[in-house]
Design an enzyme around this catalytic site. Sequence first.
Site, PDB file in Angstrom:
ATOM      1  N   ASP A 185       0.755 -12.123   0.859  1.00 23.64           N
ATOM      2  CA  ASP A 185       1.718 -12.895   1.651  1.00 23.64           C
ATOM      3  C   ASP A 185       1.339 -12.937   3.135  1.00 23.64           C
ATOM      4  OD1 ASP A 185       3.223 -13.388  -0.559  1.00 23.64           O
ATOM      5  OD2 ASP A 185       4.934 -12.136  -0.007  1.00 23.64           O
TER       6      ASP A 185
ATOM      7  N   ARG B  52      -1.265 -10.633   4.913  1.00 17.57           N
ATOM      8  CA  ARG B  52      -2.399  -9.878   5.437  1.00 17.57           C
ATOM      9  C   ARG B  52      -3.133 -10.649   6.534  1.00 17.57           C
ATOM     10  NH1 ARG B  52      -5.254  -5.823   3.176  1.00 17.57           N
ATOM     11  NH2 ARG B  52      -4.418  -6.261   1.093  1.00 17.57           N
TER      12      ARG B  52
ATOM     13  N   GLU C 275       5.467   2.588  -2.638  1.00 10.29           N
ATOM     14  CA  GLU C 275       5.230   2.892  -1.239  1.00 10.29           C
ATOM     15  C   GLU C 275       6.557   2.948  -0.474  1.00 10.29           C
ATOM     16  OE1 GLU C 275       1.518   1.265   0.934  1.00 10.29           O
ATOM     17  OE2 GLU C 275       3.155  -0.113   1.394  1.00 10.29           O
TER      18      GLU C 275
END
Length: 1139
Positions: free
Chosen positions: A36, A38, A100
Amino acid sequence: MPLQSSFSSFSTHSSSSSSFGYAWEYDVFISFRGEDTRYGFTGNLYKALFDKGVHTFIDDEELQRGHEITPSLLTTIEESRIAIIVLSANYASSSFCLDELVHILHCIKGNDRLVLPVFYEVDPSDVRHQRNSFGEAIAKHEKRYKYDMSNKVDKWKQALHQVANLSGYHFKHGDGYEHKFIANIVEEISRKINRVPLPVADYPVGLKSRVSNIISLLEMDSSDRVHMVGIHGIGGIGKTTLAIAVYNLIADNFESVCFLENVRENSSKYGLVHLQNNLLCKILGKEGVQIQGVKEGTLQIQQRLCRKKVLLILDDVDDKKQLESIAGKPDWFGGGSRVIITTRDTHLLKLHNVEKTFEVAALSKEHSLELLVKKAFKNDEVNSSYYANVLNCAITYASGHPLALEIIGSNLFGKEVEHWESALHQYEKIPNREIQQILKISYDALEEYEKNIFLDITCCFKGHNLKEISDILHAHYGDHMTYHIDRLVDKSLIKIKFGDQVTFHDLIEDMGKEIVRQESPNMPGNRSRLWSHEDIVQVLQEKQGTSTVEIIYLEFPSSKMEENGDPSKKKKNKVVQVEWDGLAFKDMVNLKTLIIKNGSFSKGPKYLPNNLRVLDWRRSPLKGFPDDFQPKHLCMLKLPDYLFKSCNLPKHSSGHPKKLSILKLPYYLFKKSYKLDSLFKNLASLNVLNFDNSEYLKEIPDVSGLLTLQKLSFSGCKNLIRVHNSVGILNNLKVLKAEDCQSLRTFPSINLPSLEILMLSGCNRLEKFPEILGKMEKVEMLRLCGTNIKHLPSSFQNLCELSHLILIANTFHRIPSVILDMPKLFTLLYINVNINNHETWASRNKLEEGVEGTLSSSNVSNLTVNNYMLSDNFFPLALAWFRNVKTLDLSRNRFTILPECIQDFRFLSSLKVDFCTKLVKIAGIPPNLKQFSAVGCSNLTEEEVKSVLLNQELHENGRTEFALPGTTIPAWFEEQGKGDSISFWFRGEFPSNALCFAILQRNRRNGGTYITRITTMVSINGKQVSRGGGRTQMQDLFIFDLSVTNKTYHLDGICFENKWNHANVSFEFQYGGEMEFGMHILKQESSSIMKDIQFTNCNSPDHLPARYCPLWHSNSPDHKRKRPHKALHTHSSKCTHHV
């Protein structure tokens, strides 16, 4: 843990809280969906942070190929100071990103570090409730992980919900330039990381748990209110270190921060205006204003900071004016602000209405050893056999005081054992000056009168009872001590432990003794207080005493350590013989308190100072007082065993001890029926007279001359047969104790208008309660346990304020009518504790036959009649006598039925019939019953219980608590399962008044009926917010409303943010066994909040429309769910419609 063994495991048990050093590997960790953002937003954000000098982690730059991604990433997260979560459209489609996120919230947010969400081209509401792309992604995950036993998807949902509720940034195309949006983020991050963490300590040992306690008190999740927390303790104990550690940990969560250190010192040097200017400059920066006066400063603080979320630390406060001028009220600061105050004076915190406080305790022995070793050896390598004894001595001396340990360790760094031994021996004689200076600050802040009392206590009375100390010092000074002792407690100089024992830190004791020693370092006879037996013996034998001496407290140690210094190996000391001429007190004209606990003297004193106020010499060799002793001021006299055999009191009337207030007589004074009447005539000011445990005392003498007597005690006088009539006419007597006088058969009539406490229990031959000849309005409770009293006289009602009457193990044949005419009597307990012969007891038990005299209903509201073999005939009579009863305990009786007439007890809310083994039928229950217990009723069937006590209507009004026989949970508990907790979602106020639970225990390890502790815990959004419970008797089934648990923290009335909060209610039991639960939402309470409770995950876009779908947590997958009761299908639409 023994010192030797602690060395062997030292390296593995090190707990030096290295995390408080804050050497972060990264300033910022960025979590994002690569496909999306980077090469767009996230790449630009990373570049901007890098250019600003912010050390930032981004996964494709730092992690090398071949690394284990998950472990490396988790470590990186843990080593990052701040996390930025870039929530883009496809973020939730990645299980990697979601894992994460969970770990970020656990490691960073969970430790109160900053997590900053960035909603990039997504609506925060979609993230919060998993709608649109987030809902689609979660639906796919649910299908993929359908059989996953770790509840992975549920954790992801909760994490998304939690991160969406954090303050952050929201970007949508068309709202502005993206580069300016990024610049705003970078500016905030730069401001956060530019704040340099304050230095905590070289070795922050034992900080972790203390920091956690403070964080809990600060309630960091509460963003709308301002909280003030006080940290208190003695000097050098680590208050400032703890405050700094907390400050470093949470500072990034605030808009502005300020640590005002050394408030006491800076206020004294520069004034309050200086502190106010410092605060405003640190918060406002260049915008800070220069104020001229305190009033102007308080106004500026209120006006300029009332909308800012501030973290303010006020370190070492010692005056209420400092608090009033800097942080007068919580509303001076914006919502979410936190104020932490460190002080030695707990009274300041009370004055400032700081309700949440934390006392910094001494370090444990293990932590003390760790800190000492680190300071003395700079590493963990210590020769255990070589240094064990000296380290143990140092730890014992410091008694867990961090500053003392650091100073000792630093001073002895690199030294051999011989240096350690020499230094520690010197510390025992003369305390370290650096340590003393820190501790003495609190002493210097006392008033002169308080300083004297502090020195008296620290030098002579450590470990003594508070009442004993107060009596001695009251006699010594002629003033009441309560206020002054409270001041010492407030200043953290002394503590009152359980049992009213007065204690204080060993270093505080050393400080007080050193202050007195410095009055005359080389001549003990020139000091105001003498406590060391070596010094006292020297002064007495060499006649070194002077007019400076005011207190002598002599107690030879009863044992001493062996030469190797092992405190566990002690041997008994020989009795010390003091060789003196008896004239040593002649020059001590100002000696007011003389206490000699033990030891042997070659001869008695030939002179005693006339100024004596306290004389306690238990084994004095004197045969009588010296002829020239004129104790006009004597207030407390504790006499030796044989003194009164000759009664050689001063013969001159001017010398009689007219101020004597306390007299304790030895038990063997009465071997020859010694007459004390003449003695008492000389003690006109006596307040306390104690004959306790006098084995040979047969008669209490005439005490009519003791007009000021307030306490008379002769408990445990097993041969006492007569009490003089004068005992019953002492107008000022407040306490009369005559317990366990086993030969006493009669007691004189009493007319004691000041009496507050009357104790006659254990007089097992006493057959009649004394006649009460006048109104006695101060006795509120009376216990008659183990007497032979068979009835109460009509004059008993002269105890007109009596509210509690407890009759245990007595011989009452029936309920005396007099108690029915006592309007203030609210609690009545009849308990028989020893029925060894049921037939004999039954033949003389006439409680059911009625009361003596005319029947009338009493005002008794709490009635207990235990173990009296009551039959079914009791209830009609009880209804006549005790119609107003509210709590009724009929345990261990023999009735077979709870009859219909029990419904006429319209005020009865609590009923216990435990262990009534003959009970088989329940024909009625009181209309307002809330608590009911039938534990151990072995013949009461489950069918009988179901028909009356388990119907839904009885419990719908809430606040019920029932313990019953049973094998199944009632069907009206819609949610049922096995395990130990249940989860649901709510918003607004927590529904503690709407939740009813049933607990069923099977296959208990111990079996049978027992008393257990049920602990109820409530966690909201993963954080425990309430914990409570109590002891209850349990057999099979326990039904209770959550609101009746004895909570440590109260949730009632607390309103959380208007969002969906995840709640978990769990239970812990003292004894094991398989447990089943049921949960029901009370209709009476839930009608107005139904829309604010959900049992499905309200963030799911396609959750079931059923009203109740709780998440049962269990070690077993065997759960069952009842279909909802039709009456509760009042709201079945999706929760997303209510947001």
